[in-house]
Design a protein around this motif. Structure first.
Motif, mmCIF file in Angstrom:
data_model
loop_
_atom_site.group_PDB
_atom_site.id
_atom_site.type_symbol
_atom_site.label_atom_id
_atom_site.label_comp_id
_atom_site.label_asym_id
_atom_site.label_seq_id
_atom_site.Cartn_x
_atom_site.Cartn_y
_atom_site.Cartn_z
ATOM 1 N N TRP A 92 0.889 -1.115 0.029
ATOM 2 C CA TRP A 92 0.029 -0.075 -0.050
ATOM 3 C C TRP A 92 0.856 1.326 0.141
ATOM 4 O O TRP A 92 0.667 1.960 -0.725
ATOM 5 N N LEU A 93 1.936 1.168 0.867
ATOM 6 C CA LEU A 93 2.846 2.287 0.657
ATOM 7 C C LEU A 93 3.523 2.665 -0.408
ATOM 8 O O LEU A 93 3.486 4.075 -1.025
ATOM 9 N N ARG A 94 3.984 1.597 -1.135
ATOM 10 C CA ARG A 94 4.527 1.841 -2.612
ATOM 11 C C ARG A 94 3.304 2.461 -3.531
ATOM 12 O O ARG A 94 3.581 3.190 -4.259
ATOM 13 N N LYS A 95 2.163 1.817 -3.527
ATOM 14 C CA LYS A 95 1.163 2.481 -4.230
ATOM 15 C C LYS A 95 0.592 3.691 -4.142
ATOM 16 O O LYS A 95 0.482 4.332 -5.335
ATOM 17 N N ARG A 96 0.783 4.278 -3.033
ATOM 18 C CA ARG A 96 0.476 5.729 -2.796
ATOM 19 C C ARG A 96 1.822 6.569 -3.030
ATOM 20 O O ARG A 96 1.782 7.673 -2.946
ATOM 21 N N GLY A 97 2.730 6.071 -3.432
ATOM 22 C CA GLY A 97 4.281 6.591 -3.604
ATOM 23 C C GLY A 97 5.339 6.721 -2.643
ATOM 24 O O GLY A 97 6.254 7.411 -2.878
ATOM 25 N N THR A 98 5.010 6.120 -1.579
ATOM 26 C CA THR A 98 6.057 6.353 -0.460
ATOM 27 C C THR A 98 7.295 5.434 -0.911
ATOM 28 O O THR A 98 6.986 4.187 -1.096
ATOM 29 N N SER A 99 8.370 5.914 -0.522
ATOM 30 C CA SER A 99 9.692 5.140 -0.822
ATOM 31 C C SER A 99 10.066 4.196 0.136
ATOM 32 O O SER A 99 10.774 4.802 1.060
ATOM 33 N N VAL A 100 9.790 3.159 0.072
ATOM 34 C CA VAL A 100 9.808 2.103 1.058
ATOM 35 C C VAL A 100 10.572 0.731 0.705
ATOM 36 O O VAL A 100 9.952 0.105 -0.227
ATOM 37 N N ALA A 101 11.252 0.006 1.440
ATOM 38 C CA ALA A 101 11.987 -1.048 0.980
ATOM 39 C C ALA A 101 11.278 -1.960 2.371
ATOM 40 O O ALA A 101 11.400 -1.739 3.618
ATOM 41 N N TRP A 102 11.031 -3.248 1.893
ATOM 42 C CA TRP A 102 10.388 -4.542 2.812
ATOM 43 C C TRP A 102 11.691 -5.167 3.140
ATOM 44 O O TRP A 102 12.521 -5.766 2.433
ATOM 45 N N ARG A 103 12.081 -5.283 4.498
ATOM 46 C CA ARG A 103 13.005 -6.258 4.982
ATOM 47 C C ARG A 103 12.298 -7.014 5.897
ATOM 48 O O ARG A 103 11.653 -6.956 6.871
ATOM 49 N N ASP A 104 12.753 -8.455 5.760
ATOM 50 C CA ASP A 104 12.726 -9.424 6.741
ATOM 51 C C ASP A 104 13.315 -9.567 8.111
ATOM 52 O O ASP A 104 14.612 -9.749 8.125
ATOM 53 N N ALA A 105 12.804 -9.465 9.135
ATOM 54 C CA ALA A 105 13.482 -9.128 10.425
ATOM 55 C C ALA A 105 14.365 -10.108 11.058
ATOM 56 O O ALA A 105 15.469 -9.810 11.564
ATOM 57 N N ARG A 106 14.299 -11.264 10.429
ATOM 58 C CA ARG A 106 15.203 -12.364 10.526
ATOM 59 C C ARG A 106 16.288 -12.044 10.075
ATOM 60 O O ARG A 106 17.467 -12.766 10.323
ATOM 61 N N SER A 107 16.594 -11.288 9.052
ATOM 62 C CA SER A 107 17.897 -10.672 8.484
ATOM 63 C C SER A 107 18.497 -9.830 9.150
ATOM 64 O O SER A 107 19.744 -9.396 8.746
ATOM 65 N N LEU A 108 17.661 -9.095 10.178
ATOM 66 C CA LEU A 108 18.139 -7.697 10.858
ATOM 67 C C LEU A 108 18.534 -8.316 12.209
ATOM 68 O O LEU A 108 19.493 -7.563 12.873
ATOM 69 N N LEU A 109 17.774 -9.165 12.844
ATOM 70 C CA LEU A 109 17.995 -9.487 14.384
ATOM 71 C C LEU A 109 18.286 -10.988 14.373
ATOM 72 O O LEU A 109 17.752 -11.950 14.065
#
Length: 482
Positions: A136-153
């Protein structure tokens, strides 16, 4: 302390991600921060009610009952939100729904849900909510990357005494500033990153959970690893109050509390904040701002080191209704070195955290909070059996606690007598003083909690209080939410 980065971490709970209106608040918060020149990491929970449905699914598998209706309800909640967002549910979360069904079918074949599989199932809520949110954020034009938390923590290695459930369902993570992660996320072309709360990975890549309500903790871990400017916890109330605002309309917003006060409040009953989320921000001196998703401009609680320079006294009266009380009668051990260590050693051996504790000439009394240390009847039976080598252990499965929290609590003890009068015919099982600065707790029967809670609040907090610390009453704030 390493130089502060230009990251801000925002956490949004289940009610804050369950509708398009709430996602608009998230989009506005991202835009406000990125316009000011900061990078944003957004941590989101599962949709409101989904974690309960996933647990219901697990219970159905364990009980060998039907799972189709619950699976359909989970799918339906996400499909309705996707439709409201103008998204194709199968395109956004089709893979996650298919995985959920595969894992359920596999567990049904073996007739049980091992802890490793339980973690995978419970993680699906966060994965699906953030997939929809990112779409939804991308559809409305927000610049956002989705990341899997299991790769961050990555979870810390479990102790040798830890059970499988502790490893997979109540993991902890490192939270010192992480140059590798800072560089990795800062190199992204997007202005914001969207990830999940509640989940992490162990050293083998298996999904682990951070305990129920662990999205606050995830956000705090990531704020610490990014050495962020601030952490914002967005929920359905604007912050911490002098009492539970749902029980008392006159409970006042706490404008400023210290890290230690916030941790004690969270641990002693202020469930709006998870106690595990405080150490990462305290140790890295990152201010924590609590905000209300329904009213983004409403003032909230700020938790910081700067709040330390406040007047001594009680800031809140909080309660918990469901605790276990264990009393070990050991009169022959009075003045014997090591008795208390023996008792705490038994709990450590079983991987069970002690909540409150008090020691006398003939007994040691302590409480366990099932919210922090979930226990089965078998766990309690084994624990009591091991305690019998020290003394006679008795368990009360349902007691409550009332705690005074603030600074220099010892200074108000001489003023408590009038507030305790309603309890003169009742039984107080235990009193625990956490030192002169933190909290004073009373353990009593659950039905007696309000008999103590309300008089204490009336006696200590109903009179005029410093405006720098105490904000509007809940009745004033709730009117603005309606």
């Amino acid at each position: 302390m390493p130089a502060r980065t230009d990251w801000v971490v925002l956490k949004f709970g289940g009610t804050s991600v369950a509708s398009v209106d709430r996602w608009q608040t998230i989009a506005d918060a991202i835009e406000r921060h990125t316009t000011a020149g900061t990078r944003v990491l957004v941590v989101c929970s599962a949709l409101s009610g989904i974690s309960n449905l996933l647990q219901k699914l697990i219970d159905a598998i364990d009980g060998q009952t039907d799972t189709e209706a619950t699976l359909a309800e989970i799918r339906g909640k996400h499909e309705r939100l996707a439709e409201a967002m103008g998204l194709d549910a199968d395109e956004q979360i089709g893979e996650e729904l298919a995985e959920l069904e595969r894992v359920v079918e596999g567990a049904r074949l073996i007739g049980a849900v091992p802890d490793e599989v339980r973690a995978r199932l419970m993680a699906m809520g966060e994965l699906m909510s953030t997939r929809l949110g990112a779409g939804w954020l991308r559809k409305r034009g927000t610049s956002v990357a989705w990341r899997d938390a299991r790769s961050l923590l990555q979870a810390e290695p479990a102790s040798t005494n830890a059970s499988s459930s502790h490893h997979y369902l109540s993991a902890t993570c490192h939270y010192a500033p992480d140059d590798r992660l800072i560089t990795e996320l800062s190199e992204l072309t997007e202005n914001a990153v969207l990830t999940q709360g509640f989940i992490a990975a162990d050293s083998h890549g298996n999904t682990v959970l951070l305990g129920r309500g662990g999205s606050d903790t995830s956000a705090a871990y990531l704020a610490g690893k990014l050495n962020a400017e601030r952490l914002e916890i967005w929920t359905d109330v604007p912050g911490l109050f002098t009492a539970n605002p749902r029980d008392r309309a006159d409970a006042r917003l706490l404008r400023a509390v210290t890290f230690d006060e916030a941790q004690v409040l969270a641990a002693m009953g202020a469930r709006v904040l998870h106690p595990r989320c405080i150490p990462p921000v305290r140790d890295n001196d990152i201010p924590l701002h609590m905000r209300c998703t329904q009213a983004p401009d409403m003032e909230g609680t700020v938790v910081s080191r700067d709040a330390a320079a406040t007047e001594p006294g009680v800031k809140a009266v909080v309660s918990r209704p469901h605790l276990y009380l264990i009393r070990i009668e050991c009169p022959g051990h009075w003045h014997l070195a090591g008795t208390l260590a023996d008792v705490t050693g038994v709990f450590a051996q079983h991987g069970i955290a002690i909540d409150l504790i008090a020691n006398s000439a003939s007994s040691i009394s302590l409480t366990i909070d099932p919210a922090a240390s979930p226990l089965t009847q078998q766990d309690v039976t084994h624990l009591v059996a091991n305690l019998e080598s020290i003394g006679t252990a008795n368990v009360s499965y349902e007691v409550g606690s009332v705690s005074l929290v603030g600074s220099n609590i010892a200074s108000v003890i001489n003023r408590l007598s009038p507030a305790l009068k309603p309890l003169e015919a009742q039984r107080i099982h235990m009193v625990s003083d956490a030192g002169p600065d933190d909290a004073l707790s009373f353990v009593l029967e659950p039905e007696d909690v309000d008999y103590l809670m309300n008089p204490l609040h009336d006696w200590l907090l109903a009179q005029p209080q410093p405006e720098a610390i105490f904000g509007p009453a809940w009745r004033e704030l709730s009117d603005k939410l309606n």
